[in-house]
Design a protein around this motif. Structure first.
Motif, PDB file in Angstrom:
ATOM      1  N   ILE A  59       6.124 -13.676   1.109  1.00 36.66           N
ATOM      2  CA  ILE A  59       4.675 -13.537   0.914  1.00 36.66           C
ATOM      3  C   ILE A  59       4.205 -12.157   1.344  1.00 36.66           C
ATOM      4  O   ILE A  59       3.407 -11.503   0.652  1.00 36.66           O
ATOM      5  CB  ILE A  59       3.922 -14.634   1.685  1.00 36.66           C
ATOM      6  CG1 ILE A  59       4.138 -15.994   1.013  1.00 36.66           C
ATOM      7  CG2 ILE A  59       2.424 -14.319   1.771  1.00 36.66           C
ATOM      8  CD1 ILE A  59       3.578 -17.164   1.796  1.00 36.66           C
ATOM      9  N   ASP A  60       4.697 -11.683   2.472  1.00 38.25           N
ATOM     10  CA  ASP A  60       4.313 -10.356   2.961  1.00 38.25           C
ATOM     11  C   ASP A  60       4.694  -9.272   1.955  1.00 38.25           C
ATOM     12  O   ASP A  60       3.923  -8.327   1.720  1.00 38.25           O
ATOM     13  CB  ASP A  60       4.982 -10.065   4.308  1.00 38.25           C
ATOM     14  CG  ASP A  60       4.419 -10.923   5.445  1.00 38.25           C
ATOM     15  OD1 ASP A  60       3.325 -11.507   5.264  1.00 38.25           O
ATOM     16  OD2 ASP A  60       5.079 -11.021   6.494  1.00 38.25           O
ATOM     17  N   LEU A  61       5.883  -9.409   1.357  1.00 38.70           N
ATOM     18  CA  LEU A  61       6.313  -8.429   0.366  1.00 38.70           C
ATOM     19  C   LEU A  61       5.449  -8.496  -0.887  1.00 38.70           C
ATOM     20  O   LEU A  61       5.123  -7.463  -1.479  1.00 38.70           O
ATOM     21  CB  LEU A  61       7.786  -8.667   0.005  1.00 38.70           C
ATOM     22  CG  LEU A  61       8.808  -8.314   1.092  1.00 38.70           C
ATOM     23  CD1 LEU A  61      10.192  -8.805   0.702  1.00 38.70           C
ATOM     24  CD2 LEU A  61       8.823  -6.808   1.351  1.00 38.70           C
ATOM     25  N   ILE A  62       5.054  -9.689  -1.285  1.00 33.23           N
ATOM     26  CA  ILE A  62       4.182  -9.837  -2.453  1.00 33.23           C
ATOM     27  C   ILE A  62       2.831  -9.191  -2.186  1.00 33.23           C
ATOM     28  O   ILE A  62       2.315  -8.433  -3.024  1.00 33.23           O
ATOM     29  CB  ILE A  62       4.001 -11.324  -2.813  1.00 33.23           C
ATOM     30  CG1 ILE A  62       5.318 -11.922  -3.290  1.00 33.23           C
ATOM     31  CG2 ILE A  62       2.930 -11.493  -3.886  1.00 33.23           C
ATOM     32  CD1 ILE A  62       5.281 -13.427  -3.500  1.00 33.23           C
ATOM     33  N   ILE A  63       2.267  -9.476  -1.035  1.00 37.29           N
ATOM     34  CA  ILE A  63       0.955  -8.913  -0.706  1.00 37.29           C
ATOM     35  C   ILE A  63       1.028  -7.395  -0.635  1.00 37.29           C
ATOM     36  O   ILE A  63       0.170  -6.686  -1.162  1.00 37.29           O
ATOM     37  CB  ILE A  63       0.442  -9.504   0.623  1.00 37.29           C
ATOM     38  CG1 ILE A  63       0.114 -10.992   0.438  1.00 37.29           C
ATOM     39  CG2 ILE A  63      -0.778  -8.741   1.122  1.00 37.29           C
ATOM     40  CD1 ILE A  63      -0.275 -11.703   1.701  1.00 37.29           C
ATOM     41  N   ARG A  64       2.078  -6.892  -0.021  1.00 40.18           N
ATOM     42  CA  ARG A  64       2.242  -5.444   0.107  1.00 40.18           C
ATOM     43  C   ARG A  64       2.347  -4.781  -1.268  1.00 40.18           C
ATOM     44  O   ARG A  64       1.826  -3.681  -1.490  1.00 40.18           O
ATOM     45  CB  ARG A  64       3.493  -5.136   0.926  1.00 40.18           C
ATOM     46  CG  ARG A  64       3.651  -3.678   1.301  1.00 40.18           C
ATOM     47  CD  ARG A  64       4.982  -3.461   2.017  1.00 40.18           C
ATOM     48  NE  ARG A  64       5.194  -4.419   3.088  1.00 40.18           N
ATOM     49  CZ  ARG A  64       6.370  -4.620   3.675  1.00 40.18           C
ATOM     50  NH1 ARG A  64       7.439  -3.945   3.255  1.00 40.18           N
ATOM     51  NH2 ARG A  64       6.488  -5.485   4.652  1.00 40.18           N
ATOM     52  N   ALA A  65       2.999  -5.461  -2.209  1.00 41.18           N
ATOM     53  CA  ALA A  65       3.227  -4.874  -3.526  1.00 41.18           C
ATOM     54  C   ALA A  65       2.033  -4.992  -4.457  1.00 41.18           C
ATOM     55  O   ALA A  65       1.931  -4.245  -5.427  1.00 41.18           O
ATOM     56  CB  ALA A  65       4.434  -5.539  -4.184  1.00 41.18           C
ATOM     57  N   THR A  66       1.106  -5.913  -4.168  1.00 44.60           N
ATOM     58  CA  THR A  66       0.047  -6.198  -5.142  1.00 44.60           C
ATOM     59  C   THR A  66      -1.375  -5.965  -4.663  1.00 44.60           C
ATOM     60  O   THR A  66      -2.286  -5.904  -5.483  1.00 44.60           O
ATOM     61  CB  THR A  66       0.146  -7.663  -5.629  1.00 44.60           C
ATOM     62  OG1 THR A  66       0.024  -8.537  -4.490  1.00 44.60           O
ATOM     63  CG2 THR A  66       1.456  -7.910  -6.336  1.00 44.60           C
ATOM     64  N   THR A  67      -1.602  -5.807  -3.374  1.00 44.83           N
ATOM     65  CA  THR A  67      -2.980  -5.694  -2.904  1.00 44.83           C
ATOM     66  C   THR A  67      -3.637  -4.375  -3.297  1.00 44.83           C
ATOM     67  O   THR A  67      -4.854  -4.259  -3.229  1.00 44.83           O
ATOM     68  CB  THR A  67      -3.069  -5.836  -1.369  1.00 44.83           C
ATOM     69  OG1 THR A  67      -2.069  -5.009  -0.759  1.00 44.83           O
ATOM     70  CG2 THR A  67      -2.868  -7.270  -0.955  1.00 44.83           C
ATOM     71  N   HIS A  68      -2.852  -3.408  -3.741  1.00 42.64           N
ATOM     72  CA  HIS A  68      -3.449  -2.135  -4.126  1.00 42.64           C
ATOM     73  C   HIS A  68      -4.406  -2.276  -5.288  1.00 42.64           C
ATOM     74  O   HIS A  68      -5.327  -1.471  -5.450  1.00 42.64           O
ATOM     75  CB  HIS A  68      -2.355  -1.120  -4.479  1.00 42.64           C
ATOM     76  CG  HIS A  68      -1.574  -1.480  -5.705  1.00 42.64           C
ATOM     77  ND1 HIS A  68      -0.528  -2.368  -5.671  1.00 42.64           N
ATOM     78  CD2 HIS A  68      -1.710  -1.095  -7.001  1.00 42.64           C
ATOM     79  CE1 HIS A  68      -0.028  -2.506  -6.896  1.00 42.64           C
ATOM     80  NE2 HIS A  68      -0.732  -1.753  -7.718  1.00 42.64           N
ATOM     81  N   ASP A  69      -4.216  -3.347  -6.120  1.00 41.52           N
ATOM     82  CA  ASP A  69      -5.129  -3.516  -7.252  1.00 41.52           C
ATOM     83  C   ASP A  69      -6.174  -4.591  -6.982  1.00 41.52           C
ATOM     84  O   ASP A  69      -6.928  -4.969  -7.874  1.00 41.52           O
ATOM     85  CB  ASP A  69      -4.367  -3.847  -8.538  1.00 41.52           C
ATOM     86  CG  ASP A  69      -3.507  -5.091  -8.408  1.00 41.52           C
ATOM     87  OD1 ASP A  69      -3.694  -5.853  -7.434  1.00 41.52           O
ATOM     88  OD2 ASP A  69      -2.665  -5.314  -9.299  1.00 41.52           O
ATOM     89  N   GLY A  70      -6.215  -5.070  -5.719  1.00 38.21           N
ATOM     90  CA  GLY A  70      -7.259  -6.007  -5.334  1.00 38.21           C
ATOM     91  C   GLY A  70      -7.155  -7.373  -5.973  1.00 38.21           C
ATOM     92  O   GLY A  70      -8.123  -8.131  -6.004  1.00 38.21           O
ATOM     93  N   ALA A  71      -5.980  -7.730  -6.472  1.00 38.05           N
ATOM     94  CA  ALA A  71      -5.865  -8.980  -7.223  1.00 38.05           C
ATOM     95  C   ALA A  71      -5.429 -10.156  -6.370  1.00 38.05           C
ATOM     96  O   ALA A  71      -5.498 -11.293  -6.808  1.00 38.05           O
ATOM     97  CB  ALA A  71      -4.878  -8.798  -8.368  1.00 38.05           C
ATOM     98  N   LEU A  72      -4.956  -9.898  -5.149  1.00 35.70           N
ATOM     99  CA  LEU A  72      -4.293 -10.945  -4.405  1.00 35.70           C
ATOM    100  C   LEU A  72      -5.099 -11.405  -3.207  1.00 35.70           C
ATOM    101  O   LEU A  72      -5.558 -10.596  -2.402  1.00 35.70           O
ATOM    102  CB  LEU A  72      -2.921 -10.446  -3.942  1.00 35.70           C
ATOM    103  CG  LEU A  72      -1.967 -11.483  -3.386  1.00 35.70           C
ATOM    104  CD1 LEU A  72      -1.660 -12.535  -4.440  1.00 35.70           C
ATOM    105  CD2 LEU A  72      -0.692 -10.811  -2.948  1.00 35.70           C
TER     106      LEU A  72
END
Length: 246
Positions: free
Chosen positions: A218-231
């Motif tokens: 989950i941490d890796l997913i959030i780190r990879a996707t939060t830059h576009d504000g989608a998560l």
């Protein structure tokens, strides 16, 4: 944090050896993020079961490939309910037995058969709307190399044997070790699932609980996707599923 965008693409690719816990972890991550789930190893097992039931010569690559091209296989992608049918028959339990385990590498190491299954797997990912957790041995490098999150989940041999033994309801034994390690060795001749390639995150679960490993993904997913504000924060299903291994 913004609300979770259920239309956003999110492909999570998880590879790893037998007993690394990738099946349990992948399913739980899919549940928490409302994603589809694909167990690609089950596809190889289902084709193997079909070959054995149909009398296909597993030493004949052309026969194996032909069977793979025509197998009437349907894969469910609901992480809450595993559904694998061949010719309308539920094979979810049958494909996990030693009979299939002892022969599955004959399918997985047949390159043309792999190519057929890779195309099928890519079709399933596309049909999910590119919202899926897919796990196996070549997902990060062959099936979904452009996935937003790519992870190689590993564990020590001792940890993997213990988990596999727990899954089949038996203590780790030389016979179990031969099956697990032997299959990994055969499959590693056609695909590298022991070394993280460029852009693939390495996560060692040897000393981690199931929940800690899920959180690491989950941490890796959030780190990879939060830059576009989608998560947003994933759902907590409250699940405490046992470790699974392939």
């Amino acid at each position: 944090m913004n609300a979770w965008d259920t239309n956003a693409r999110l492909v999570v690719a998880i590879d790893g050896p037998s007993g690394s816990g990738k099946s349990s972890v992948s399913k739980e991550v899919a549940r928490r993020f409302d994603l589809a789930y694909l167990d690609t190893g089950a596809m190889y097992r289902a084709v193997t079961w079909w070959c054995l039931e149909s009398g296909v010569d597993l030493t004949d690559p052309q026969a194996v490939t032909a069977a793979t091209e025509t197998v009437p296989l349907e894969m469910g992608t609901d992480p809450h309910e595993e559904r694998i049918t061949v010719a309308g028959q539920n094979v979810r339990t049958a494909i996990r037995g030693n009979r299939v385990t002892d022969h599955v590498s004959a399918v997985s190491t047949t390159i043309p058969a792999r190519e057929v299954l890779v195309r099928m797997q890519q079709d399933i990912i596309r049909d999910s709307g590119y919202r899926i957790v897919a796990e196996g041995r070549d997902i990060t490098t062959v099936v979904a190399p452009d996935a937003q999150v790519r992870i190689l989940l590993t564990a020590s041999e001792a940890a993997r044997m213990a988990r596999r033994g727990k899954q089949v309801g038996a203590a780790a034994s030389s016979d179990l070790e031969a099956r697990v390690v032997g299959r990994d060795a055969k499959d590693s001749t056609v695909v590298n699932f022991t070394t993280a390639q460029d852009g693939v995150h390495l996560l060692d679960s040897s000393e981690l609980t199931m929940e800690q490993t899920v959180q690491g993904v989950i941490d890796l997913i959030i780190r990879a996707t939060t830059h576009d504000g989608a998560l947003a924060a994933p759902h907590d299903t409250g699940a405490n599923a046992p470790e699974e291994a392939r």
